[in-house]
Design a protein around this motif. Structure first.
Motif, PDB file in Angstrom:
ATOM      1  N   SER A   1       0.894  -1.163   0.000  1.00  0.00           N
ATOM      2  CA  SER A   1       0.000   0.000   0.000  1.00  0.00           C
ATOM      3  C   SER A   1       0.932   1.211   0.000  1.00  0.00           C
ATOM      4  CB  SER A   1      -0.854   0.015   1.255  1.00  0.00           C
ATOM      5  OG  SER A   1      -1.689  -1.104   1.255  1.00  0.00           O
ATOM      6  N   LYS A  54      -0.899  -0.035  -4.146  1.00  0.00           N
ATOM      7  CA  LYS A  54      -2.339   0.153  -3.919  1.00  0.00           C
ATOM      8  C   LYS A  54      -2.570   1.533  -3.323  1.00  0.00           C
ATOM      9  CE  LYS A  54      -1.773  -3.574  -1.619  1.00  0.00           C
ATOM     10  NZ  LYS A  54      -1.932  -4.359  -0.412  1.00  0.00           N
ATOM     11  N   GLY A  92      -5.807   2.932  -2.374  1.00  0.00           N
ATOM     12  CA  GLY A  92      -7.171   3.103  -1.867  1.00  0.00           C
ATOM     13  C   GLY A  92      -8.124   3.526  -2.971  1.00  0.00           C
ATOM     14  N   GLY A 109      -7.133   4.054  -6.671  1.00  0.00           N
ATOM     15  CA  GLY A 109      -6.780   2.979  -7.600  1.00  0.00           C
ATOM     16  C   GLY A 109      -5.400   2.419  -7.324  1.00  0.00           C
ATOM     17  N   PHE A 151     -12.501   2.878  -8.886  1.00  0.00           N
ATOM     18  CA  PHE A 151     -13.902   3.033  -9.276  1.00  0.00           C
ATOM     19  C   PHE A 151     -14.655   3.740  -8.152  1.00  0.00           C
ATOM     20  CE2 PHE A 151     -12.360  -0.498 -11.817  1.00  0.00           C
ATOM     21  CZ  PHE A 151     -12.804  -0.119 -13.079  1.00  0.00           C
ATOM     22  N   VAL A 178     -17.358   4.162  -5.636  1.00  0.00           N
ATOM     23  CA  VAL A 178     -18.352   3.355  -4.912  1.00  0.00           C
ATOM     24  C   VAL A 178     -18.595   3.981  -3.535  1.00  0.00           C
ATOM     25  CG1 VAL A 178     -17.856   1.085  -5.966  1.00  0.00           C
ATOM     26  CG2 VAL A 178     -16.491   1.843  -4.004  1.00  0.00           C
ATOM     27  N   GLU A 228     -18.152   3.503   0.165  1.00  0.00           N
ATOM     28  CA  GLU A 228     -17.379   2.600   1.024  1.00  0.00           C
ATOM     29  C   GLU A 228     -18.155   2.319   2.309  1.00  0.00           C
ATOM     30  OE1 GLU A 228     -13.024   3.145   1.575  1.00  0.00           O
ATOM     31  OE2 GLU A 228     -13.520   3.119   3.709  1.00  0.00           O
ATOM     32  N   GLY A 237      -7.599  -4.714   0.115  1.00  0.00           N
ATOM     33  CA  GLY A 237      -6.236  -4.961  -0.369  1.00  0.00           C
ATOM     34  C   GLY A 237      -6.014  -6.424  -0.735  1.00  0.00           C
ATOM     35  N   ASN A 259      -8.715  -3.351  -9.432  1.00  0.00           N
ATOM     36  CA  ASN A 259      -9.401  -2.169  -8.872  1.00  0.00           C
ATOM     37  C   ASN A 259     -10.899  -2.441  -8.729  1.00  0.00           C
ATOM     38  OD1 ASN A 259      -7.322  -0.304  -8.438  1.00  0.00           O
ATOM     39  ND2 ASN A 259      -7.334   0.372 -10.564  1.00  0.00           N
ATOM     40  N   GLY A 293     -11.299  -4.672  -5.663  1.00  0.00           N
ATOM     41  CA  GLY A 293     -11.060  -3.875  -4.447  1.00  0.00           C
ATOM     42  C   GLY A 293     -12.258  -2.973  -4.160  1.00  0.00           C
ATOM     43  N   ALA A 294     -12.792  -2.342  -5.204  1.00  0.00           N
ATOM     44  CA  ALA A 294     -13.923  -1.422  -5.025  1.00  0.00           C
ATOM     45  C   ALA A 294     -15.170  -2.184  -4.564  1.00  0.00           C
ATOM     46  CB  ALA A 294     -14.204  -0.686  -6.339  1.00  0.00           C
TER      47      ALA A 294
HETATM   48  P1  ADP Z   1      -4.954  -2.022   1.680  1.00  0.00           P
HETATM   49  O1  ADP Z   1      -6.297  -2.521   2.168  1.00  0.00           O
HETATM   50  O2  ADP Z   1      -3.968  -3.123   1.424  1.00  0.00           O
HETATM   51  O3  ADP Z   1      -4.403  -0.869   2.476  1.00  0.00           O
HETATM   52  P2  ADP Z   1      -6.087  -0.171  -0.243  1.00  0.00           P
HETATM   53  O4  ADP Z   1      -6.851   0.486   0.839  1.00  0.00           O
HETATM   54  O5  ADP Z   1      -5.191   0.657  -1.083  1.00  0.00           O
HETATM   55  O6  ADP Z   1      -5.247  -1.436   0.235  1.00  0.00           O
HETATM   56  O7  ADP Z   1      -7.183  -0.875  -1.185  1.00  0.00           O
HETATM   57  C1  ADP Z   1      -6.811  -1.806  -2.167  1.00  0.00           C
HETATM   58  C2  ADP Z   1      -7.524  -1.514  -3.454  1.00  0.00           C
HETATM   59  O8  ADP Z   1      -8.953  -1.599  -3.259  1.00  0.00           O
HETATM   60  C3  ADP Z   1      -7.275  -0.122  -4.013  1.00  0.00           C
HETATM   61  O9  ADP Z   1      -6.082  -0.099  -4.786  1.00  0.00           O
HETATM   62  C4  ADP Z   1      -8.532   0.089  -4.839  1.00  0.00           C
HETATM   63  O10 ADP Z   1      -8.442  -0.615  -6.064  1.00  0.00           O
HETATM   64  C5  ADP Z   1      -9.608  -0.586  -3.995  1.00  0.00           C
HETATM   65  N1  ADP Z   1     -10.247   0.339  -3.040  1.00  0.00           N
HETATM   66  C6  ADP Z   1      -9.989   0.472  -1.719  1.00  0.00           C
HETATM   67  N2  ADP Z   1     -10.789   1.418  -1.157  1.00  0.00           N
HETATM   68  C7  ADP Z   1     -11.579   1.888  -2.154  1.00  0.00           C
HETATM   69  C8  ADP Z   1     -12.635   2.878  -2.232  1.00  0.00           C
HETATM   70  N3  ADP Z   1     -13.031   3.574  -1.150  1.00  0.00           N
HETATM   71  N4  ADP Z   1     -13.209   3.100  -3.432  1.00  0.00           N
HETATM   72  C9  ADP Z   1     -12.833   2.416  -4.531  1.00  0.00           C
HETATM   73  N5  ADP Z   1     -11.855   1.463  -4.527  1.00  0.00           N
HETATM   74  C10 ADP Z   1     -11.238   1.196  -3.357  1.00  0.00           C
END
Ligand code: ADP
Length: 316
Positions: free
Chosen positions: A195, A226, A228, A231, A246, A248, A250, A257, A282, A285-286
């Motif tokens: 991250s 990553k 959040g 993207g 994307f 969305v 949350e 992640g 992505n 994750g979204a």
């Molecule tokens: P980690 O949980 O390992 O800290 P992140 O928070 O960066 O990782 O989230 C991982 C991936 O999930 C991001 O790169 C993104 O693709 C997706 N993601 C996380 N949070 C969001 C959000 N609020 N809206 C859209 N996509 C998200």
């Protein structure tokens, strides 16, 4: 298709129902939900149609059965999940603060999750694996570090590849053997998935491009950062590819992640381009953050493909 294996903790997650609710007083809880970063990772890979198996341990209780049944239903190989009669399945209790942060009360090390080992079933699973994924959260004791080492070495000896999601908190760095373990894992890593700020735990440089250059010079093939809701960014020897997140609502960020990493690694193993792998990752994750519970937002291949075809992206 290439087979992915991961080893580590299976947990159930039980959360405070309301944002701002603390555990300093009794209150309504929601759950149990199946959880544990390695379990989330393997479940997401299986839902995308990737052969995927987990080396883990649960207690002979309903929390363990909840997890095993979810993984089995989603198509994961559960043959190397050991059921221990003398220990309970691991737990994580979560509260959500009004600023979006989370607090966890864990019971992992002294639960069945701490009894993970490479037994006959795990050896059989590893003997069919093409790829081993390591989670920083799973390196919590010398015993589980040893499991990761055997997994990495077995898969590498078969000509396979390794990915690493550090998912590490700074205080974990002082656990016995942790720095050596991280150094070893990184030296065997093909795909590194930190991250944003985690990159700088591992690199000397203070800016992203130079830090990534250090990683690529150490023999890592791909670095995927990553970011959040923004993207993710992919780097390899040929250059940089950014892919926006994307848009969305949350609801619960736990597991995003792990879903992202599972999707990226599955598509990387299929030989897809970084653009395609990042877009699907992505998307996973979204979708993961749109449901309460770490595994509840895990999407099938059909669902994520339909989502990324129509969903709106934000700013990378
Ligand atoms: P980690 O949980 O390992 O800290 P992140 O928070 O960066 O990782 O989230 C991982 C991936 O999930 C991001 O790169 C993104 O693709 C997706 N993601 C996380 N949070 C969001 C959000 N609020 N809206 C859209 N996509 C998200």
């Amino acid at each position: 298709m290439k087979k992915l294996v991961c080893a580590g903790e299976i947990l159930v997650e039980i959360m405070a129902e309301r944002i701002g609710q603390s555990f300093l007083a009794p209150g309504p809880l929601v759950g149990p939900f199946p959880s544990g970063a390695p379990a989330i990772f393997i479940d997401q890979a299986a839902r995308l149609g990737q052969p995927a198996g987990l080396i883990a341990a649960v207690g002979d209780d309903d929390f363990g059965r909840l997890n095993i049944e979810r993984l089995r239903a989603d198509g994961a190989d559960i043959s190397a999940i050991k059921v221990h009669r003398g220990a309970a399945t691991g737990t994580a209790f979560v509260t959500y603060e009004t600023d979006g942060s989370r607090h966890f009360v864990y019971n992992i090390k002294h639960s069945a999750a701490g009894l993970i080992e490479i037994g006959a079933e795990a050896r059989t699973l590893l003997a069919s694996a093409d790829h081993f994924h390591v989670m920083g959260t799973s390196l919590f004791s010398p015993e589980v570090i040893e499991v990761a080492r055997i997994g990495i070495e077995t898969v590498k000896a078969r000509g396979g590849t390794v990915s690493f999601d550090p998912n590490i908190r700074k205080e974990m760095l002082d656990l016995p053997g942790m720095r050596d373990a991280l150094h070893f894992v990184l030296s065997k890593t093909d795909v590194f998935l930190p991250s944003g700020p985690e990159l700088f735990i591992f690199a000397k440089a203070a800016d992203e491009e130079s830090a990534v250059r250090e990683m690529l010079d150490h023999g890592i093939s791909a670095v995927v950062i990553k970011k959040g809701a923004q993207g993710a960014v992919h780097y390899d020897k040929t250059g940089r590819t950014a892919s926006p997140g994307f848009v969305v609502d949350e609801i619960d960020p736990t597991g995003a992640g792990d879903c992202f990493a599972a999707a990226f690694v599955s598509f990387w193993l299929r030989g897809e381009t970084p653009e395609k792998a990042l877009r699907i990752a992505n998307g996973c994750g979204a979708l993961a953050v749109t449901k309460k519970g770490p595994m509840e937002g895990i999407a099938s291949l059909a669902t994520v493909e339909a989502f990324v075809a129509t969903a709106r992206t934000g700013t990378p």
